[in-house]
Design a protein around this motif. Sequence first.
Motif, PDB file in Angstrom:
ATOM      1  N   ARG A 105       9.052  57.189   0.903  1.00  0.00           N
ATOM      2  CA  ARG A 105      10.101  56.501   0.130  1.00  0.00           C
ATOM      3  C   ARG A 105      10.749  57.430  -0.880  1.00  0.00           C
ATOM      4  O   ARG A 105      11.950  57.338  -1.150  1.00  0.00           O
ATOM      5  CB  ARG A 105       9.513  55.291  -0.611  1.00  0.00           C
ATOM      6  CG  ARG A 105       9.255  54.083   0.248  1.00  0.00           C
ATOM      7  CD  ARG A 105       8.916  52.850  -0.576  1.00  0.00           C
ATOM      8  NE  ARG A 105       7.878  53.041  -1.555  1.00  0.00           N
ATOM      9  CZ  ARG A 105       6.552  52.946  -1.323  1.00  0.00           C
ATOM     10  NH1 ARG A 105       6.118  52.646  -0.116  1.00  0.00           N
ATOM     11  NH2 ARG A 105       5.679  53.128  -2.289  1.00  0.00           N
ATOM     12  N   GLU A 106       9.957  58.348  -1.449  1.00  0.00           N
ATOM     13  CA  GLU A 106      10.487  59.268  -2.461  1.00  0.00           C
ATOM     14  C   GLU A 106      11.099  60.523  -1.847  1.00  0.00           C
ATOM     15  O   GLU A 106      11.498  61.428  -2.573  1.00  0.00           O
ATOM     16  CB  GLU A 106       9.375  59.622  -3.460  1.00  0.00           C
ATOM     17  CG  GLU A 106       8.945  58.420  -4.296  1.00  0.00           C
ATOM     18  CD  GLU A 106       7.913  58.764  -5.355  1.00  0.00           C
ATOM     19  OE1 GLU A 106       7.749  59.965  -5.695  1.00  0.00           O
ATOM     20  OE2 GLU A 106       7.275  57.821  -5.867  1.00  0.00           O
ATOM     21  N   GLY A 107      11.159  60.578  -0.525  1.00  0.00           N
ATOM     22  CA  GLY A 107      11.819  61.693   0.137  1.00  0.00           C
ATOM     23  C   GLY A 107      10.988  62.965   0.228  1.00  0.00           C
ATOM     24  O   GLY A 107      11.534  64.030   0.520  1.00  0.00           O
ATOM     25  N   VAL A 108       9.701  62.877   0.001  1.00  0.00           N
ATOM     26  CA  VAL A 108       8.847  64.060   0.063  1.00  0.00           C
ATOM     27  C   VAL A 108       8.457  64.368   1.502  1.00  0.00           C
ATOM     28  O   VAL A 108       8.351  65.533   1.887  1.00  0.00           O
ATOM     29  CB  VAL A 108       7.592  63.881  -0.828  1.00  0.00           C
ATOM     30  CG1 VAL A 108       6.624  65.033  -0.681  1.00  0.00           C
ATOM     31  CG2 VAL A 108       8.015  63.720  -2.288  1.00  0.00           C
ATOM     32  N   ILE A 109       8.251  63.346   2.305  1.00  0.00           N
ATOM     33  CA  ILE A 109       7.998  63.556   3.728  1.00  0.00           C
ATOM     34  C   ILE A 109       9.065  62.799   4.526  1.00  0.00           C
ATOM     35  O   ILE A 109       9.691  61.867   4.019  1.00  0.00           O
ATOM     36  CB  ILE A 109       6.564  63.142   4.165  1.00  0.00           C
ATOM     37  CG1 ILE A 109       6.299  61.661   3.926  1.00  0.00           C
ATOM     38  CG2 ILE A 109       5.526  63.987   3.464  1.00  0.00           C
ATOM     39  CD1 ILE A 109       4.942  61.213   4.446  1.00  0.00           C
ATOM     40  N   ALA A 110       9.247  63.218   5.755  1.00  0.00           N
ATOM     41  CA  ALA A 110      10.312  62.680   6.603  1.00  0.00           C
ATOM     42  C   ALA A 110      10.111  61.203   6.909  1.00  0.00           C
ATOM     43  O   ALA A 110       8.985  60.729   7.017  1.00  0.00           O
ATOM     44  CB  ALA A 110      10.380  63.475   7.902  1.00  0.00           C
ATOM     45  N   GLU A 111      11.207  60.505   7.056  1.00  0.00           N
ATOM     46  CA  GLU A 111      11.175  59.113   7.487  1.00  0.00           C
ATOM     47  C   GLU A 111      11.127  59.057   9.005  1.00  0.00           C
ATOM     48  O   GLU A 111      11.498  60.009   9.690  1.00  0.00           O
ATOM     49  CB  GLU A 111      12.432  58.382   7.010  1.00  0.00           C
ATOM     50  CG  GLU A 111      12.514  58.240   5.509  1.00  0.00           C
ATOM     51  CD  GLU A 111      13.785  57.501   5.082  1.00  0.00           C
ATOM     52  OE1 GLU A 111      14.759  57.459   5.864  1.00  0.00           O
ATOM     53  OE2 GLU A 111      13.787  56.971   3.966  1.00  0.00           O
ATOM     54  N   GLY A 112      10.679  57.905   9.520  1.00  0.00           N
ATOM     55  CA  GLY A 112      10.758  57.639  10.942  1.00  0.00           C
ATOM     56  C   GLY A 112       9.670  58.256  11.804  1.00  0.00           C
ATOM     57  O   GLY A 112       9.773  58.222  13.027  1.00  0.00           O
ATOM     58  N   LEU A 113       8.657  58.833  11.183  1.00  0.00           N
ATOM     59  CA  LEU A 113       7.552  59.389  11.971  1.00  0.00           C
ATOM     60  C   LEU A 113       6.678  58.250  12.490  1.00  0.00           C
ATOM     61  O   LEU A 113       6.653  57.171  11.892  1.00  0.00           O
ATOM     62  CB  LEU A 113       6.698  60.322  11.094  1.00  0.00           C
ATOM     63  CG  LEU A 113       7.408  61.557  10.540  1.00  0.00           C
ATOM     64  CD1 LEU A 113       6.534  62.249   9.504  1.00  0.00           C
ATOM     65  CD2 LEU A 113       7.755  62.506  11.673  1.00  0.00           C
ATOM     66  N   PRO A 114       5.949  58.469  13.589  1.00  0.00           N
ATOM     67  CA  PRO A 114       5.015  57.429  14.031  1.00  0.00           C
ATOM     68  C   PRO A 114       4.084  57.052  12.872  1.00  0.00           C
ATOM     69  O   PRO A 114       3.696  57.910  12.066  1.00  0.00           O
ATOM     70  CB  PRO A 114       4.241  58.100  15.163  1.00  0.00           C
ATOM     71  CG  PRO A 114       5.187  59.146  15.684  1.00  0.00           C
ATOM     72  CD  PRO A 114       5.945  59.622  14.467  1.00  0.00           C
ATOM     73  N   GLU A 115       3.725  55.788  12.808  1.00  0.00           N
ATOM     74  CA  GLU A 115       3.032  55.226  11.638  1.00  0.00           C
ATOM     75  C   GLU A 115       1.834  56.044  11.159  1.00  0.00           C
ATOM     76  O   GLU A 115       1.688  56.294   9.979  1.00  0.00           O
ATOM     77  CB  GLU A 115       2.593  53.800  11.938  1.00  0.00           C
ATOM     78  CG  GLU A 115       1.954  53.109  10.743  1.00  0.00           C
ATOM     79  CD  GLU A 115       1.541  51.692  11.059  1.00  0.00           C
ATOM     80  OE1 GLU A 115       0.682  51.181  10.345  1.00  0.00           O
ATOM     81  OE2 GLU A 115       2.071  51.091  12.004  1.00  0.00           O
ATOM     82  N   ARG A 116       0.951  56.449  12.024  1.00  0.00           N
ATOM     83  CA  ARG A 116      -0.270  57.130  11.586  1.00  0.00           C
ATOM     84  C   ARG A 116      -0.129  58.655  11.543  1.00  0.00           C
ATOM     85  O   ARG A 116      -1.036  59.348  11.099  1.00  0.00           O
ATOM     86  CB  ARG A 116      -1.439  56.746  12.499  1.00  0.00           C
ATOM     87  CG  ARG A 116      -1.875  55.311  12.295  1.00  0.00           C
ATOM     88  CD  ARG A 116      -3.126  54.919  13.062  1.00  0.00           C
ATOM     89  NE  ARG A 116      -4.148  55.919  13.267  1.00  0.00           N
ATOM     90  CZ  ARG A 116      -5.080  56.276  12.381  1.00  0.00           C
ATOM     91  NH1 ARG A 116      -5.110  55.720  11.195  1.00  0.00           N
ATOM     92  NH2 ARG A 116      -5.969  57.193  12.679  1.00  0.00           N
ATOM     93  N   TRP A 117       0.989  59.189  12.005  1.00  0.00           N
ATOM     94  CA  TRP A 117       1.139  60.635  12.120  1.00  0.00           C
ATOM     95  C   TRP A 117       0.909  61.378  10.800  1.00  0.00           C
ATOM     96  O   TRP A 117       0.144  62.347  10.785  1.00  0.00           O
ATOM     97  CB  TRP A 117       2.495  60.981  12.723  1.00  0.00           C
ATOM     98  CG  TRP A 117       2.701  62.456  12.882  1.00  0.00           C
ATOM     99  CD1 TRP A 117       3.565  63.242  12.191  1.00  0.00           C
ATOM    100  CD2 TRP A 117       1.995  63.330  13.763  1.00  0.00           C
ATOM    101  NE1 TRP A 117       3.459  64.546  12.583  1.00  0.00           N
ATOM    102  CE2 TRP A 117       2.487  64.633  13.565  1.00  0.00           C
ATOM    103  CE3 TRP A 117       0.980  63.138  14.695  1.00  0.00           C
ATOM    104  CZ2 TRP A 117       2.016  65.734  14.254  1.00  0.00           C
ATOM    105  CZ3 TRP A 117       0.511  64.243  15.394  1.00  0.00           C
ATOM    106  CH2 TRP A 117       1.031  65.524  15.166  1.00  0.00           C
ATOM    107  N   PRO A 118       1.529  61.012   9.696  1.00  0.00           N
ATOM    108  CA  PRO A 118       1.292  61.775   8.461  1.00  0.00           C
ATOM    109  C   PRO A 118      -0.190  61.805   8.059  1.00  0.00           C
ATOM    110  O   PRO A 118      -0.713  62.862   7.679  1.00  0.00           O
ATOM    111  CB  PRO A 118       2.133  61.042   7.410  1.00  0.00           C
ATOM    112  CG  PRO A 118       3.207  60.383   8.201  1.00  0.00           C
ATOM    113  CD  PRO A 118       2.548  59.975   9.494  1.00  0.00           C
ATOM    114  N   LEU A 119      -0.870  60.675   8.170  1.00  0.00           N
ATOM    115  CA  LEU A 119      -2.287  60.623   7.797  1.00  0.00           C
ATOM    116  C   LEU A 119      -3.139  61.488   8.720  1.00  0.00           C
ATOM    117  O   LEU A 119      -3.961  62.280   8.258  1.00  0.00           O
ATOM    118  CB  LEU A 119      -2.794  59.178   7.813  1.00  0.00           C
ATOM    119  CG  LEU A 119      -4.280  58.995   7.488  1.00  0.00           C
ATOM    120  CD1 LEU A 119      -4.560  59.434   6.057  1.00  0.00           C
ATOM    121  CD2 LEU A 119      -4.691  57.552   7.714  1.00  0.00           C
ATOM    122  N   VAL A 120      -2.933  61.358  10.016  1.00  0.00           N
ATOM    123  CA  VAL A 120      -3.723  62.131  10.977  1.00  0.00           C
ATOM    124  C   VAL A 120      -3.471  63.622  10.788  1.00  0.00           C
ATOM    125  O   VAL A 120      -4.402  64.435  10.824  1.00  0.00           O
ATOM    126  CB  VAL A 120      -3.413  61.675  12.419  1.00  0.00           C
ATOM    127  CG1 VAL A 120      -4.027  62.615  13.449  1.00  0.00           C
ATOM    128  CG2 VAL A 120      -3.913  60.251  12.632  1.00  0.00           C
TER     129      VAL A 120
END
Length: 178
Positions: free
Chosen positions: A128-143
């Motif tokens: 939301r704050e623009g630090v990581i990209a929007e629209g990635l698969p839901e669990r991708w950033p965590l994994v």
Amino acid sequence: MRADATRNLDAVLRAAARLFATDSGTRIVDVAAAAGVDQRTVYRRFESREELLLAVYRARLDAVDALIDTILADDEPVLSALRAFAEGGIRISREWPVDIRAAVDTASLRRRQEVDQRMSAFLRRAEREGVIAEGLPERWPLVLLQSQLHCAAHDMPELTPGEAADLVVRAFLGGIGA
């Protein structure tokens, strides 16, 4: 609990974490020897090797929960919170090297899911704050973050937790392309 009993328990859990990380068939007698205590000390507290392993998983999850409480409780800026979490996560992975992903008991699975949910909420804030990209698969950033932390903690022991955290955050946010 008496101070010496607390020290012994901590020594047993840490020794067990180290030994289970390299040999899932580790025996209680081996843990006792590595912890510098008599095996009766271990058996007074844990009836079986499986019960000891569950206690190690709980200890690691307790450490991660405490880190998340500390890092994410404040309204710290996302970048500094991410960096602090990475450094703390690497430190915890090195102190408690047992792989929590191997836990199959209901309590550990539930706690791991709760930890993942808390971290996912933080990563949604980062989106939301623009630090990581929007629209990635839901669990991708965590994994991706968990995988990078695991790699930095265990495959790059020559790096301090701070150095490893800097690399993780840089690669997590910007990749490794030139």
